[in-house]
Design an enzyme around this catalytic site. Sequence first.
Site: not given
Ligand code: A3D
Length: 316
Positions: A8, A10, A87, A117, A174
């Site tokens: 991921g 992102g 969530r 994460v 969380h």
């Molecule tokens: P975002 O910026 O959308 O990035 C997610 C990335 O995952 C994107 O670039 C997608 O293209 C990619 N992706 C989707 N499917 C796949 C796959 N099958 N294989 C590889 N990559 C893929 O989101 P984000 O970076 O802000 O958040 C990512 C995740 O972390 C989400 O589920 C959030 O809810 C979670 N998160 C958790 C916390 C904790 O403290 C637990 C904090 C912040 C975000």
Amino acid sequence: MKKVAVIGSGNVGATTVYYVAEKNIADVVMVDVVEGLPQSKAADFMHTAPLRGYHGSIVGATDYEAIEGADVVVMTAGIARKPGMDRMELLKTNVNIAKNASRAVARHAPEAVVIVVTNPLDVICMVALRETGFALKKIIGQAGVLDSTRFCYFIAEALDVWPGDVMAMVLGGHGDSMVPLARYTSVGGVPITELLDDKTIEELAARTRTGGGEIVGYLKTGSAYYAPGASVAKMVEAVIKDEKRLLAASVYLRGQYGYRDIFLGVPTVIGGGGAQQIIEIELTEEERKALERSAAAVREGVTLLESFYSPGSDDA
Ligand code: A3D
């Protein structure tokens, strides 16, 4: 150099890579399903190497083969929480993503420690455990480091002291029912119960519980990533350098705190190989009840998970 794979690319994934690169912790592979995204970010990072003195390599790929032999895999692939979105609503989409990613980790990086994460964190940890078949200590969820750093910051702000002097412990899942532990929180060794009144402490704890939502409220189309990325990098560093740091982490419990077969945030020694020790601390009746509420929220998610998912199946 050791190797970290970040699945991921992102906001959270790329920010994690930023902090890992800034501290020269390891070589990095960034993976994403979006063609060009991990490659572009990896190249951009490497162009920064002369300016910032990076020693390691950062490469991007859309193929899971690139994670081959990784020592640590960070799982951030998934969709982020949108305003008003619980969530748990993320569950189905993210379970499917985590399932496929976990299978790829088992295939290509069988020795790795997995830091999860993707939300809902404590539930996705269960999917990672079941799909990789890894030892329990090798699957750890990042949430507590982030929740604790938020609590630390709010305390530092209230007391007008350096945030780095505040040490806090936040237990539980969380979610909005996480348990900031005031009794185990201190500034330069002085318990905050000596520095702040009960009402203020409760207000800061409440703000910690909704800290993630505060950022979602501003951003509208995504969730926090600077503090989450830094939190993940801290855990990655602890594993890669076998630092044996006592951090709040989501780990699989087998009787500790009276819980079984559940991932829950508890004080854990993180080092080489993952979760080296789970530390059990004394809780008051009130703290225990709060932890129970938090565990119940996680169990609800696991029950929902089990309503449509079974390990190894393709139907999630
Ligand atoms: P975002 O910026 O959308 O990035 C997610 C990335 O995952 C994107 O670039 C997608 O293209 C990619 N992706 C989707 N499917 C796949 C796959 N099958 N294989 C590889 N990559 C893929 O989101 P984000 O970076 O802000 O958040 C990512 C995740 O972390 C989400 O589920 C959030 O809810 C979670 N998160 C958790 C916390 C904790 O403290 C637990 C904090 C912040 C975000």
